[in-house]
Design a protein around this motif. Structure first.
Motif, PDB file in Angstrom:
ATOM      1  N   GLN A  46      52.006  31.698  49.578  1.00 16.67           N
ATOM      2  CA  GLN A  46      53.028  32.562  50.151  1.00 16.67           C
ATOM      3  C   GLN A  46      54.327  32.218  49.440  1.00 16.67           C
ATOM      4  N   GLY A  47      55.089  33.249  49.072  1.00 18.10           N
ATOM      5  CA  GLY A  47      56.288  32.972  48.298  1.00 18.10           C
ATOM      6  C   GLY A  47      57.356  34.020  48.486  1.00 18.10           C
ATOM      7  N   PRO A  48      58.155  34.233  47.438  1.00 16.37           N
ATOM      8  CA  PRO A  48      59.253  35.196  47.532  1.00 16.37           C
ATOM      9  C   PRO A  48      58.761  36.571  47.969  1.00 16.37           C
ATOM     10  N   ALA A  49      59.554  37.235  48.808  1.00 19.97           N
ATOM     11  CA  ALA A  49      59.179  38.563  49.294  1.00 19.97           C
ATOM     12  C   ALA A  49      59.260  39.581  48.167  1.00 19.97           C
ATOM     13  N   GLY A  50      58.620  40.696  48.390  1.00 16.44           N
ATOM     14  CA  GLY A  50      58.753  41.791  47.440  1.00 16.44           C
ATOM     15  C   GLY A  50      57.498  42.109  46.661  1.00 16.44           C
ATOM     16  N   LYS A  51      56.417  41.331  46.883  1.00 19.03           N
ATOM     17  CA  LYS A  51      55.178  41.642  46.172  1.00 19.03           C
ATOM     18  C   LYS A  51      54.221  42.317  47.140  1.00 19.03           C
ATOM     19  N   ASN A  52      53.841  43.547  46.829  1.00 15.28           N
ATOM     20  CA  ASN A  52      52.897  44.278  47.660  1.00 15.28           C
ATOM     21  C   ASN A  52      51.501  44.156  47.069  1.00 15.28           C
ATOM     22  N   VAL A  53      50.552  43.747  47.895  1.00 16.21           N
ATOM     23  CA  VAL A  53      49.172  43.616  47.432  1.00 16.21           C
ATOM     24  C   VAL A  53      48.397  44.843  47.869  1.00 16.21           C
ATOM     25  N   LEU A  54      47.850  45.567  46.912  1.00 11.58           N
ATOM     26  CA  LEU A  54      47.060  46.742  47.225  1.00 11.58           C
ATOM     27  C   LEU A  54      45.640  46.329  47.559  1.00 11.58           C
ATOM     28  N   ALA A  55      44.985  47.109  48.420  1.00 15.17           N
ATOM     29  CA  ALA A  55      43.582  46.852  48.727  1.00 15.17           C
ATOM     30  C   ALA A  55      42.766  46.989  47.448  1.00 15.17           C
ATOM     31  N   LEU A  56      41.917  46.020  47.174  1.00 16.03           N
ATOM     32  CA  LEU A  56      41.140  45.999  45.944  1.00 16.03           C
ATOM     33  C   LEU A  56      39.667  46.181  46.239  1.00 16.03           C
ATOM     34  N   LYS A  57      38.905  46.180  45.173  1.00 16.90           N
ATOM     35  CA  LYS A  57      37.454  46.230  45.297  1.00 16.90           C
ATOM     36  C   LYS A  57      36.881  44.996  44.616  1.00 16.90           C
ATOM     37  N   ALA A  58      35.780  44.486  45.141  1.00 17.39           N
ATOM     38  CA  ALA A  58      35.165  43.287  44.588  1.00 17.39           C
ATOM     39  C   ALA A  58      33.647  43.379  44.760  1.00 17.39           C
ATOM     40  N   ASP A  59      32.947  42.534  44.018  1.00 21.20           N
ATOM     41  CA  ASP A  59      31.480  42.477  44.093  1.00 21.20           C
ATOM     42  C   ASP A  59      31.024  41.078  44.474  1.00 21.20           C
ATOM     43  N   MET A  60      30.029  41.010  45.352  1.00 23.83           N
ATOM     44  CA  MET A  60      29.298  39.771  45.616  1.00 23.83           C
ATOM     45  C   MET A  60      27.855  40.048  45.217  1.00 23.83           C
ATOM     46  N   ASP A  61      27.484  39.550  44.050  1.00 26.62           N
ATOM     47  CA  ASP A  61      26.176  39.850  43.472  1.00 26.62           C
ATOM     48  C   ASP A  61      25.117  38.893  44.022  1.00 26.62           C
ATOM     49  N   GLN A  62      23.867  39.231  43.730  1.00 30.50           N
ATOM     50  CA  GLN A  62      22.734  38.351  44.029  1.00 30.50           C
ATOM     51  C   GLN A  62      21.899  38.247  42.764  1.00 30.50           C
ATOM     52  N   ARG A  63      21.868  37.036  42.200  1.00 25.39           N
ATOM     53  CA  ARG A  63      21.141  36.805  40.952  1.00 25.39           C
ATOM     54  C   ARG A  63      20.368  35.502  41.048  1.00 25.39           C
ATOM     55  N   ASP A  64      19.113  35.558  40.628  1.00 26.99           N
ATOM     56  CA  ASP A  64      18.251  34.372  40.675  1.00 26.99           C
ATOM     57  C   ASP A  64      18.228  33.761  42.076  1.00 26.99           C
ATOM     58  N   LYS A  65      18.196  34.637  43.079  1.00 27.45           N
ATOM     59  CA  LYS A  65      18.122  34.228  44.485  1.00 27.45           C
ATOM     60  C   LYS A  65      19.309  33.365  44.893  1.00 27.45           C
ATOM     61  N   GLU A  66      20.475  33.692  44.349  1.00 29.60           N
ATOM     62  CA  GLU A  66      21.727  33.024  44.713  1.00 29.60           C
ATOM     63  C   GLU A  66      22.830  34.075  44.811  1.00 29.60           C
ATOM     64  N   PHE A  67      23.823  33.791  45.663  1.00 32.68           N
ATOM     65  CA  PHE A  67      25.006  34.645  45.695  1.00 32.68           C
ATOM     66  C   PHE A  67      25.922  34.268  44.532  1.00 32.68           C
ATOM     67  N   VAL A  68      26.402  35.305  43.826  1.00 30.65           N
ATOM     68  CA  VAL A  68      27.256  35.090  42.660  1.00 30.65           C
ATOM     69  C   VAL A  68      28.462  36.026  42.767  1.00 30.65           C
ATOM     70  N   PRO A  69      29.671  35.437  42.893  1.00 28.17           N
ATOM     71  CA  PRO A  69      29.990  34.005  42.877  1.00 28.17           C
ATOM     72  C   PRO A  69      29.626  33.329  44.202  1.00 28.17           C
ATOM     73  N   HIS A  70      29.521  32.019  44.166  1.00 28.51           N
ATOM     74  CA  HIS A  70      29.227  31.280  45.392  1.00 28.51           C
ATOM     75  C   HIS A  70      30.370  31.427  46.395  1.00 28.51           C
ATOM     76  N   VAL A  71      31.607  31.447  45.885  1.00 28.36           N
ATOM     77  CA  VAL A  71      32.797  31.668  46.704  1.00 28.36           C
ATOM     78  C   VAL A  71      33.584  32.835  46.114  1.00 28.36           C
ATOM     79  N   LEU A  72      33.842  33.836  46.933  1.00 28.19           N
ATOM     80  CA  LEU A  72      34.639  34.992  46.533  1.00 28.19           C
ATOM     81  C   LEU A  72      35.876  35.040  47.423  1.00 28.19           C
ATOM     82  N   ALA A  73      37.056  35.101  46.826  1.00 25.75           N
ATOM     83  CA  ALA A  73      38.304  35.230  47.577  1.00 25.75           C
ATOM     84  C   ALA A  73      38.823  36.658  47.417  1.00 25.75           C
ATOM     85  N   VAL A  74      39.192  37.275  48.533  1.00 25.60           N
ATOM     86  CA  VAL A  74      39.709  38.650  48.511  1.00 25.60           C
ATOM     87  C   VAL A  74      40.890  38.749  49.466  1.00 25.60           C
TER      88      VAL A  74
END
Length: 223
Positions: A46-74
């Motif tokens: 959290q920091g100086p005011a004035g930055k607007n974050v727009l809603a984004l899109k992201a992927d949580m994949d499944q590869r080789d029977k694992e979630f990829v990435p293991h940690v997703l931040a959104v």
């Protein structure tokens, strides 16, 4: 408008453009209590005011029977798709308060993404493969990043100023975010080391137990 007035306006516009173009970079490393780099740790600011974050899109994949990435931040308000890149079907679900859902047995990519509109930790599991475990960290903070295989993070395009940091990792006690301190980021940028206490010095378990999802879910929902 005379030439003097036009010159003043032009100078003011140039000054404004130069000020808005000033952006700093934070380069950091996240380590555990013994100084070992942490993979998949989340740093938010959290920091100086004035930055607007727009809603984004992201992927949580499944590869080789694992979630990829293991940690997703959104950011709160992000739509996340759950493609299945394996040649077998998965059934993804979460009981977490921040987002409860179930994607019944499927292959490929579900047609509709899921909206994550509440901050918090979402623990992911698969009804078919008990060892599959993943995390979506949903934050209201405008700046966030997940550490790489060296525990390193980079956040650029930051307005210089005073910041408050929050840290999180799947192995923090009770899976709760903790304070990362306060600091000033000058226009020239800053290099910072962040220490985070975790339950184990290892970033990832060598052989996830069949109860991994249940254990993680209990930690995430423990009050």
């Amino acid at each position: 408008m005379n030439k003097f007035s036009a010159s003043l306006i032009l100078s003011a516009l140039c000054a404004c453009c130069a000020a808005s173009a000033v952006a700093a970079t934070l380069t950091g490393q996240l380590v555990n209590q013994t100084g070992k780099p942490l993979v998949g740790a989340v740093l938010t600011l959290q920091g100086p005011a004035g930055k607007n974050v727009l809603a984004l899109k992201a992927d949580m994949d499944q590869r080789d029977k694992e979630f990829v990435p293991h940690v997703l931040a959104v950011h709160t308000g992000t739509e996340v798709k759950f493609p299945n890149s394996d040649n077998i079907r998965h059934q993804v679900y979460s009981f977490s308060a921040a987002r409860r859902f179930e994607l019944r047995l499927y292959g490929g990519t579900p047609s509709e993404p899921l909206l994550f509109d509440k901050p918090g930790v979402v623990v992911l599991g698969c009804n078919i493969h008990d060892w599959m475990l993943g995390y979506i960290y949903v934050t209201d903070d405008p700046w966030f990043v997940v550490s790489d295989s060296n525990g390193s993070v980079i956040l650029d395009q930051l307005p210089p100023g005073h910041y408050v940091a929050t840290l999180w990792h799947p192995k923090t006690p009770d899976m709760r975010p903790v304070s990362g301190g306060e600091f000033n980021i000058p226009a020239s940028g800053l290099t910072q080391r962040f220490s985070l206490k975790v339950e184990s010095s290892d970033e990832e378990p060598a052989s996830p137990a069949s109860t991994a999802f249940g254990d993680a879910f209990h930690k995430a929902t423990h009050e």
